[in-house]
Design a protein around this motif. Structure first.
Motif, short mmCIF file in Angstrom:
data_model
loop_
_atom_site.label_atom_id
_atom_site.label_comp_id
_atom_site.label_asym_id
_atom_site.label_seq_id
_atom_site.Cartn_x
_atom_site.Cartn_y
_atom_site.Cartn_z
N SER A 1 65.11 8.02 8.48
CA SER A 1 66.09 8.52 9.59
C SER A 1 66.11 9.99 9.57
O SER A 1 65.86 9.81 7.71
CB SER A 1 67.54 7.41 9.84
OG SER A 1 67.25 6.26 9.80
N LYS B 1 61.52 8.25 11.92
CA LYS B 1 62.15 8.02 13.46
C LYS B 1 62.01 9.50 13.66
O LYS B 1 63.15 10.59 13.16
CB LYS B 1 63.98 7.42 13.26
CG LYS B 1 62.93 6.27 12.62
CD LYS B 1 64.52 5.49 12.04
CE LYS B 1 65.40 5.57 13.35
NZ LYS B 1 67.36 4.42 12.84
N GLU C 1 64.28 12.17 15.72
CA GLU C 1 65.10 12.20 16.47
C GLU C 1 65.54 14.12 16.32
O GLU C 1 67.30 14.08 16.73
CB GLU C 1 66.29 11.28 15.73
CG GLU C 1 66.33 11.00 14.00
CD GLU C 1 66.91 10.01 13.86
OE1 GLU C 1 67.40 8.84 14.30
OE2 GLU C 1 67.64 9.85 12.36
N ALA D 1 63.42 7.86 18.37
CA ALA D 1 64.26 7.31 18.29
C ALA D 1 65.59 8.33 19.54
O ALA D 1 65.92 8.86 19.28
CB ALA D 1 64.50 7.80 16.61
#
Length: 646
Positions: free
Chosen positions: A323, A354, A356, A379
């Motif tokens: 993340s 991810k 994002e 994401a």
């Protein structure tokens, strides 16, 4: 022919001197609940006096699932190569077609059955054709609503190909229990299941307020974020992240509580940010902060993430999702940690980034991120907060196209069937959203809270599979996939894959079977989006599990680091010992194993169905791809209804 264990003399049917023996028998098979009956059918020629070993094809009359068996010229044994020998046949009730055997060298032919223990070693997946023939994969998050063994098995049967363990919630020990449960289901169904461990990443939050209910900020008012740990009020609150203060500039936007409150920086200092409220709303304790305009000089791995990553490597997840990825250097950081924690020669989990943060689209960052990763996740939760809503669909297509271009699996995630957390059916907009991701060419689509904490986890997975099946049956879907023309690389692997794709289309083959050591050839085959399923045969279960994320690929679960099975009758029946391949350079053996794999998954429905097989000689050489063959489902020596055995 009657009696399950009774030898029956069939010599009366073997009188005429001809070279081909053909017959068909119908037998009800009670241990397989999804099948009403099966048929035995076989063709062979020119048997000598001594017993010769060949195969027998067994398939259900009302299903496309085909199983493979072995027999000698003097007896037929229930020696399963694709289902265990613990299954038995019920008594034969009728002969569906008269025997037309014509070879005097076969004076006797006996049919024998094997008794069944109480518990079968391998179960049979219901609705085989639907379960194994969809190309788009399903990534399902496990949580409180789906943590039992029964529910995980139900979700697998409903279509789940990969399970996501969210390390943002729950303990490490709970994740290990879930992983062990998944591995048990994998063994039960003799099919690899991928496991993705999702790291939490940094959580940027404001401090706490004097009022337990927080404060309401009016549009246009001034509000300060600082490093002071004092309780907040209507004019200020603590922001315990000096990296945000250092990275912010006048005019930058800060989003609080997933964008419910939007602030614009008007003044910066060493320990504070003065902001103007652009979107009014309520702000309360520990609400999240997003920084769409700033690249923060922080690691994507917190101390908790590093501990969780160590635990993932210990228990053996197949994929790790990172993340808070801002730049390509973040991927290099986690790869260095994984390399330092694993011994040389050990399997390493695939890394998924991810996407994002808006910074992922600066300059050539996206291209470099895809190149450094093994897979990408769109994401859309945080991406939808930090980017304009109207930009998210465009960014989704951009990411998918780049992943298709580089041959990396891409997952579309977040709020796909959000309403099914509380409703047994989705909204029409959600169904269209899932379909759009499939039309775009995504390798996989994901469920988050729908399966982890919702009231209808099974219905959510089933609904996704229904949408997948419907979209993939639409002629427009194939047109969209073919619209992206990928220029093949000048390598033997690409030459084999392009040829296999064209051959499968020309001859209307039922599948492409690819032998691969590391999975690279299989991923290249998936990138080409062939019109038929891709069966991957790998000698390592870790590789097979990682391939469950790739579009159109259904890997086979290997035995004992082997490409296939022994051909000795007694060893085939011995399931207590690991099956070890003895002749890894035997091309005929490899082709037979390709047929067995396709029969096992039900990808073929008739002995005359054709398969396109790719492999590399010598076997076990990484990157070797120099062989392509077309074989019938009955086996490499069975053409035009005749199996040649000499």
């Amino acid at each position: 022919v009657q009696g399950a264990n009774e030898k029956t003399n069939l010599s009366t049917f073997c009188r005429n001197r001809k070279h081909v023996v053909r017959y068909s028998i119908t037998i009800p098979l009670s241990p397989l609940r999804t099948l009403e009956s099966i048929s035995l059918q076989h063709s062979y020629s020119r048997f000598r006096k001594e017993p010769r070993t060949t195969r027998l094809i067994l398939y259900p009359r009302h299903s496309s699932s085909i199983y493979n068996m072995k027999f000698t010229a003097s007896a037929i044994f229930a020696a399963f190569l694709c289902v265990p020998s613990t299954y038995s046949f019920a008594p034969v009730t009728r002969v569906s077609q008269p025997f037309q055997a014509q070879d005097s060298t076969l004076s006797q032919l006996h049919v024998a059955a094997v008794s069944a223990p109480a518990e079968p070693a391998v179960a049979t997946v219901p609705k085989v054709a639907q379960r194994w023939r969809k190309s788009t994969k399903q990534l399902v998050t496990l949580g409180p609503a789906s943590s039992t063994s029964e529910m995980i098995e139900t979700l697998f049967l409903a279509g789940a190909d990969v399970f996501r363990l969210n390390f943002s919630h729950g303990s490490q020990e709970q994740k290990k229990e879930l992983l062990m449960t998944i591995r048990e289901i994998e063994r039960k169904y003799s099919h690899p299941i991928g496991i993705l461990g999702d790291l939490q990443g940094p959580k940027l939050r404001v401090g706490e307020f004097s009022s337990p209910n927080g404060e309401y900020l009016e549009k246009g008012q001034e509000f300060t974020l600082d490093l002071d740990s004092a309780m907040g009020d209507n004019t200020r609150v603590q922001l315990p992240h000096p990296e945000i203060i250092k990275a912010s500039e006048v005019g930058h936007t800060l989003m609080v509580d997933d964008g419910k409150v939007r602030l614009t920086v008007t003044e910066t200092g060493e320990d504070y940010l003065k902001c103007q409220v652009e979107v009014s709303g309520k702000i309360s304790n520990r609400k999240g902060v997003n920084t769409p305009d700033s690249i923060l000089k922080i690691s994507p791995l917190t101390p908790k993430d590093r501990s969780d990553l160590d635990y993932m490597l210990e228990i053996g997840v197949d994929w790790v999702a990172l993340s808070f990825v801002q730049k390509p250097g973040d991927i290099e950081e986690i790869r260095e940690i994984i390399d330092s924690k694993t011994e040389e020669g050990d399997f390493k989990p695939c890394v998924m980034a991810k996407i994002e943060k808006p910074s992922c689209f600066d300059d050539d960052n996206l291209e470099r991120l895809v190149d450094l990763c093994d897979g990408i996740m769109v994401a859309r939760g945080d991406l939808g907060v930090e980017c304009a809503p109207e930009d998210v669909p465009i960014l989704q297509k951009t990411i998918i196209d780049e992943c298709r271009k580089q041959g990396k699996p891409v997952v579309v995630a977040t709020q796909m069937l959000e309403s099914m957390i509380e409703s047994p059916t989705p909204t029409r907009a959600e169904a269209s959203d899932v379909a759009t991701a499939i039309y775009d060419g995504a390798d996989a689509i994901m469920l988050s809270a729908e399966s982890a904490a919702g009231d209808y986890p099974e219905e959510s997975v089933t609904m996704q599979q229904r949408i997948i099946n419907r979209v993939e049956s639409d002629p427009h879907y194939r047109q969209y996939l073919d619209s992206i023309i990928d220029q093949p690389r000048k390598t033997p692997t690409d030459a084999m894959i392009v040829a296999a794709r064209q051959i499968s289309k020309t001859i209307d083959a039922k599948g492409i079977v690819t032998f691969s050591l590391s999975g690279s050839t299989v991923r290249r085959a998936s990138q080409k989006r062939p019109p038929v399923p891709i069966m991957a045969l790998c000698p390592f279960k870790e590789t097979a599990r990682q391939l469950t994320m790739s579009w159109g690929v259904y890997p086979d679960l290997p035995n004992a680091a082997s490409y296939g099975y022994v051909v000795d009758e007694e060893e085939v029946l011995d399931y207590d010992e690991a099956i070890v391949e003895r002749a890894t350079d035997d091309l005929d053996l490899v082709l037979r194993n390709a047929c067995r794999a396709a029969l096992k998954k039900g990808l073929v429905a008739d002995p005359d169905d054709l398969l396109v097989v790719t492999a590399g000689l010598p076997f076990g050489t990484p990157g070797a791809a120099n062989l392509i063959r077309v074989v019938p489902a009955a086996g490499p020596t069975c053409w035009d209804g005749t199996c040649r055995v000499d």
